[in-house]
Write a protein that holds these residues in place. Structure first.
Motif, short mmCIF file in Angstrom:
data_model
loop_
_atom_site.label_atom_id
_atom_site.label_comp_id
_atom_site.label_asym_id
_atom_site.label_seq_id
_atom_site.Cartn_x
_atom_site.Cartn_y
_atom_site.Cartn_z
N PRO A 56 23.54 53.06 60.12
CA PRO A 56 21.98 53.01 60.13
C PRO A 56 21.02 52.14 61.24
CG PRO A 56 23.48 52.10 57.53
CD PRO A 56 24.25 52.42 58.92
N LEU A 57 21.74 50.81 61.12
CA LEU A 57 21.34 49.70 62.33
C LEU A 57 21.84 51.03 63.82
CD1 LEU A 57 19.62 47.14 63.32
CD2 LEU A 57 21.65 46.49 64.10
N GLU A 58 21.93 51.68 64.00
CA GLU A 58 22.13 52.53 65.07
C GLU A 58 21.56 53.92 64.87
OE1 GLU A 58 24.50 50.55 64.06
OE2 GLU A 58 25.95 49.21 65.95
N ALA A 59 21.81 53.92 64.04
CA ALA A 59 20.76 55.26 63.75
C ALA A 59 19.19 54.92 64.27
CB ALA A 59 20.73 55.84 62.40
N MET A 60 19.08 53.55 63.62
CA MET A 60 17.87 52.93 63.11
C MET A 60 17.89 53.24 65.28
SD MET A 60 15.54 49.59 62.33
CE MET A 60 15.84 48.92 63.15
N ALA A 61 17.47 52.27 66.01
CA ALA A 61 18.24 52.40 67.00
C ALA A 61 17.51 53.68 68.15
CB ALA A 61 18.63 51.56 67.56
N LEU A 62 18.21 54.91 67.24
CA LEU A 62 18.07 55.97 68.39
C LEU A 62 16.77 57.04 68.06
CD1 LEU A 62 21.65 57.44 67.58
CD2 LEU A 62 20.62 56.92 69.60
N LEU A 63 16.72 56.41 65.83
CA LEU A 63 14.87 57.25 65.81
C LEU A 63 14.01 56.18 67.22
CD1 LEU A 63 15.20 56.93 61.99
CD2 LEU A 63 16.12 58.92 63.54
N GLY A 64 14.30 55.00 66.79
CA GLY A 64 13.03 54.06 67.91
C GLY A 64 13.06 54.62 69.66
N LEU A 65 14.30 55.34 69.72
CA LEU A 65 13.82 56.50 71.49
C LEU A 65 13.69 57.96 71.01
CD1 LEU A 65 17.84 55.52 72.44
CD2 LEU A 65 15.78 53.92 72.82
N GLY A 66 12.98 57.87 69.69
CA GLY A 66 12.29 59.53 70.34
C GLY A 66 13.30 60.20 68.77
N GLU B 237 9.88 50.66 71.60
CA GLU B 237 9.85 50.66 73.48
C GLU B 237 9.10 48.74 74.45
OE1 GLU B 237 7.79 52.73 77.03
OE2 GLU B 237 7.91 53.40 74.74
N ASN B 238 9.07 47.87 73.02
CA ASN B 238 8.61 46.92 74.04
C ASN B 238 9.85 46.41 74.11
OD1 ASN B 238 5.50 46.98 73.85
ND2 ASN B 238 5.75 46.32 71.62
N ALA B 239 10.45 46.63 73.09
CA ALA B 239 12.40 45.80 72.80
C ALA B 239 12.71 45.80 74.76
CB ALA B 239 12.79 45.35 72.49
N LEU B 240 12.97 47.39 75.10
CA LEU B 240 13.34 47.67 76.48
C LEU B 240 12.26 47.41 77.47
CD1 LEU B 240 14.58 50.99 75.19
CD2 LEU B 240 15.67 49.59 75.45
N VAL B 241 11.49 47.06 77.40
CA VAL B 241 11.12 46.14 78.85
C VAL B 241 11.94 45.08 79.58
CG1 VAL B 241 8.62 45.56 80.05
CG2 VAL B 241 8.51 46.97 78.42
N ARG B 242 11.88 43.97 79.10
CA ARG B 242 12.52 43.00 79.30
C ARG B 242 13.16 42.18 78.57
NH1 ARG B 242 10.36 41.52 84.68
NH2 ARG B 242 8.61 41.85 84.45
N PRO B 243 14.86 42.71 78.06
CA PRO B 243 15.12 42.81 76.96
C PRO B 243 16.46 41.55 77.17
CG PRO B 243 16.13 44.99 77.91
CD PRO B 243 14.91 44.53 78.84
N SER C 145 17.41 41.60 67.62
CA SER C 145 16.15 41.52 67.19
C SER C 145 15.54 42.97 65.86
CB SER C 145 15.54 41.53 68.49
OG SER C 145 15.44 43.12 69.24
N LEU C 146 16.97 44.18 66.45
CA LEU C 146 16.55 45.39 65.74
C LEU C 146 16.88 44.30 63.95
CD1 LEU C 146 18.07 47.84 67.39
CD2 LEU C 146 15.72 47.48 67.06
N GLU C 147 17.56 43.53 63.80
CA GLU C 147 18.41 43.34 62.07
C GLU C 147 17.01 42.52 61.86
OE1 GLU C 147 21.62 41.21 63.11
OE2 GLU C 147 23.17 43.08 63.08
N GLY C 148 16.60 41.69 62.38
CA GLY C 148 14.65 40.82 62.40
C GLY C 148 14.01 42.14 62.16
N TRP C 149 14.11 42.86 63.06
CA TRP C 149 12.60 43.93 62.69
C TRP C 149 12.46 44.52 61.84
CZ3 TRP C 149 11.60 49.06 62.03
CH2 TRP C 149 9.94 49.55 61.94
N ALA C 150 14.05 44.87 61.16
CA ALA C 150 14.25 45.71 59.43
C ALA C 150 14.57 44.54 58.60
CB ALA C 150 15.88 46.35 59.64
N ALA C 151 14.46 43.70 58.65
CA ALA C 151 14.40 42.86 57.85
C ALA C 151 12.43 42.89 57.22
CB ALA C 151 14.75 41.88 57.65
N GLU C 152 12.71 42.43 58.22
CA GLU C 152 10.90 42.17 58.48
C GLU C 152 9.77 43.32 57.63
OE1 GLU C 152 7.68 41.42 61.32
OE2 GLU C 152 9.53 40.47 62.50
N HIS C 153 10.23 44.39 58.01
CA HIS C 153 9.78 45.61 57.95
C HIS C 153 10.30 46.26 56.50
CE1 HIS C 153 8.47 45.20 61.44
NE2 HIS C 153 6.99 45.60 61.15
N SER C 154 11.02 45.79 55.88
CA SER C 154 11.91 46.16 54.79
C SER C 154 12.54 47.43 54.65
CB SER C 154 11.10 46.58 53.50
OG SER C 154 10.27 45.58 52.88
#
Length: 761
Positions: A694-704, A735-741, A748-757
């Protein structure tokens, strides 16, 4: 065994039988044995080394200095004798000193002898000693003499066991005697068939110790073997007709090949020849089995080793029948929920067990391509393989908890561990029930974006996962599995039958067939494809499309089978491991030529054929501008792509932990590929384990990326994640996370997922 070999062995065994029957001390018997063998083989030296307290000790000799007896000692792996015992192998050398493992022992006086031959003395599958002969002349011993030595070594095993000369610790306990404390232990293994199970440890115990090796009446022994063969074949025929998981599927092919072994005339002939040499029926079967086992140790091909395991399973079955011993837990019956422990299993052995009581299997060996794996998957039994030292760690009746998903086996778990396991199992069952309720729901994000969730498959039975999960189709059907379980190259009509049945079962849902991905670490015993010898890096070797294009007869047959199976439908064809555009072009041209050929003969054609490529080799990303106009879809294979990008073997445990799928390098690479493909109007999907988390799949969706092909078990969790997600917000975050990772984006993705339920079950 040639007739002269039979005669040599029989002459020695007859004399050995007389020695064994006499009331003599064990040392006197061994002294007589070396003289008998030396005289029969006209060998100047004959020596017996036995394993005592972990070292090989010279126990008796004819030809070497007598003062060296009980003085000369070699560690396992030391010298020629130690190498034979350590590797359980035979050595036959015309010049002993030229061998890299040669170790000179001055007290033996062996410097005048040049030739050397030695065979292991085996007890319960382990070397407990070595029988060696030497000669002054530099010559290799004939095959006849080696055969005779191997047969005699088997009889010696009985003699030294009866005289209590075997080092019991070295010989092994057979799996029923505890050799460690009663403390709770967690061990790891290799994931073969997913699932969780709890039960008591039950040893399969297919091995039977042969008590009598020298025959009194050869003809009587032969009749015993004939009768046992008849009974075994009846059992196999009955099992094949009563397989409880139903008819159809690759397990049918497995049982058919298993039957072929059972009726193999060459096998029965070798057993008869061993009886001719003077062995009992049990010892003859064991003798042939030992030879097979030694051959297995020389085979690098894992698929061929798996086929040899089937023959070993049949040998064990035949010995049990001929000896009248009920040697397996299946024949004695399981009394409670059980987890089976075995070194390895044949498919027929697994089928004998009561499915209501058998909850899981733990193997010391085992592989994803073994026949027992196919049968276990069809029966729904979780299997954990490559678990080391099980006989030392587990006693019969120990409580076991098996979690194949976590690659873990808990032995004699504490109360706390049991409670945690039961809670996880209950939660898993509840989650499965919750995911099942999502089966009819579409994978649509909270902001209304439709995601396509497909499943990966390789068996005909896997297609049932479409209805069970509500998946959109099959994004990757691995066609090579039919090739891996077959004894010979699958016929075109058999391939066509499989592909059509998959399309029929899928109905109006799309199926993408990946052309055969064999070679490398998925070698086929019936294809001598490796003209250059063993490959050091099979994953990057002569495999997949590279091999298929070089063996165009194989690919033409598969093309015709797929095209005819897809008559009247849309056929999706995907070529694996494309490295350069010309490889795709050549494969595409081959398929189109077969389509033209079939059409000219009046065969019904598919309504449409869509061609795609798998991007697994990073080099392909640099020539996408050339490739994209030629393809209908692109699938990113994350398993191979990751190891190629990082130059890291994905099976290496230390490297697997070191390189993360959520590393910026992987994500940036995939984003670049996705953007270029979408700009060209080419559909992009991801196949592989990455999309099933699920977390990796979420990242893939975030890539478009909005098309994933994953394991059936992952559809529910990923669908739940998708439905809880605001895709527009995720795209902006990525988009922002990949600029200067700063290293992996996991935290950071786990934190974002928790913050956005976002649900990451």
């Amino acid at each position: 065994m040639a007739l002269s070999a039979v005669a040599s062995a029989r002459e020695i065994l007859t004399r050995l039988h007389d020695v064994m029957a006499k009331r003599l001390p064990a040392q006197a018997k061994l002294n007589a044995v070396v003289n008998i063998i030396g005289e029969a083989l006209d060998s100047e030296v004959c020596s017996i080394y036995l394993l005592r307290e972990g070292v090989l000790e010279l126990f008796a000799t004819r030809g070497l200095a007598q003062e060296a007896v009980h003085v000369t000692k070699l560690a396992l792996g030391e010298g020629l004798v130690g190498t034979i015992a350590g590797n359980v192998e035979t050595l036959n050398l015309d010049e002993a000193a030229s061998h890299p493992d040669f170790a000179y022992r001055p007290e033996t006086g062996e410097e005048k002898y040049h030739s050397f031959a030695g065979v292991p003395i085996i007890r319960r599958e382990r070397a407990v000693g070595v029988l060696a002969v030497q000669h002054a002349a530099a010559r290799k011993y004939d095959d006849v003499e080696i055969e005779a030595l191997q047969t005699v070594a088997m009889v010696l095993s009985e003699l030294i066991a009866n005289a209590d000369l075997i080092d019991v610790a070295a010989a092994g306990s057979g799996g029923t005697t505890r050799m460690q404390s009663t403390a709770a232990v967690r061990v790891s293994g290799f994931r073969i068939v997913e699932g969780m199970a709890s039960g008591v440890a039950v040893y399969h115990q297919p091995r039977i110790v042969i008590e009598h090796t020298v025959a009194e009446d050869t003809e009587a022994e032969r009749h015993r073997v004939y009768a046992a063969f008849d009974k075994m074949r009846e059992q196999i025929d009955r099992m094949a007709s009563q397989a409880e998981f139903g008819v159809g599927g690759e397990h049918d092919e497995v049982l058919a090949m298993y039957k072929m072994f059972a009726y193999d005339e060459g096998w029965s002939r070798r057993i008869n020849e061993a009886i001719d040499s003077g062995l009992t029926a049990e010892a003859a079967i064991e003798r042939v089995q030992q030879r097979t086992r030694m051959r297995m140790r020389e085979i690098d091909d894992p698929l061929l080793r798996d086929r040899m395991h089937d023959l070993e399973d049949l040998s064990n079955r035949l010995i049990r029948i001929v000896s009248g011993q009920l040697g397996t837990a299946a024949q004695m019956g399981l009394r409670q929920d059980s987890i089976l422990i075995a070194r390895n299993l044949g498919p027929a052995e697994l089928l004998e067990y009561d499915r209501r009581r058998l909850k899981g299997v733990v193997l010391e060996e085992g592989s994803l391509t073994a026949h027992v794996t196919i049968v276990a998957r069809a029966m729904g039994i979780p299997v954990l393989g490559r678990v080391r030292d099980v006989k030392k760690l587990i006693a019969e009746g120990d409580m076991l908890l098996l979690d194949v998903g976590e690659e873990s086996l808990f032995i004699r778990p504490t109360t706390a561990t049991e409670e945690a396991f039961e809670a996880k199992l209950e939660l898993s069952q509840k989650r499965r029930a919750a995911f099942a309720q999502l089966r009819g729901e579409a994978p649509v994000t909270a902001d209304g974006h439709r995601v396509t969730l497909m499943v990966n498959a390789g068996l005909r039975d896997d297609v049932a996962a479409l209805d069970l999960t509500g998946a959109d189709g099959i994004g990757l059907f691995r066609t090579e599995f039919q090739f891996l379980v077959s004894a010979t190259l699958p016929r075109q009509q058999d391939q066509q039958k499989l592909y059509r049945s998959v399309l029929d079962a899928a109905g109006d849902r799309p199926v993408t067939f990946r052309t055969v991905d064999i070679g490398g670490d998925k070698a086929l015993p019936y294809l001598n494809h490796d003209e250059n010898g063993e490959e050091e890096n099979p994953a990057m070797g002569w495999r997949a499309l590279r091999l298929a294009l070089s063996r165009d007869g194989l690919m033409k047959a598969q093309a015709r089978a797929l095209i005819e199976a897809g008559a009247g439908r849309t056929l999706n064809i995907m070529f694996p491991m494309v490295s350069e555009p010309w490889e795709f072009e050549e494969a595409h041209a081959l398929f189109e030529a077969q389509r033209t050929w079939l059409a000219s003969r009046g065969r019904k054609m598919p309504a449409e054929i869509r061609y795609g490529a798998m991007l697994e080799v990073p080099a392909l990303a640099e020539v996408l501008d050339i490739l994209l106009p030629k393809i209908d879809f692109l699938s990113i294979g994350t398993n191979d792509l990751t190891q190629f990008l990082f130059a890291a073997d994905r099976a290496h445990p230390r490297l697997a932990l070191r390189y993360d799928w959520l590393s910026p390098s992987i994500l940036r690479f995939m984003k670049r590929v996705t953007m270029e493909a979408q700009a060209a109007g080419v559909q992009v999907a991801v196949c592989g384990e990455m999309g099933g988390r699920p977390l990796e799949a979420m990242a893939l969706l975030g890539l478009g990326i909005d098309r994933l092909s994953i394991s059936p078990a992952a559809v529910g969790p990923v669908k739940a994640m998708v439905r809880s997600l605001d895709r527009a917000k995720l795209l902006e975050h990525m988009e922002n996370a990949l600029v200067r990772p700063q290293g992996s984006l996991r935290e950071s993705l786990e934190g974002w997922a928790a913050e956005h339920s976002v649900e990451l079950a």
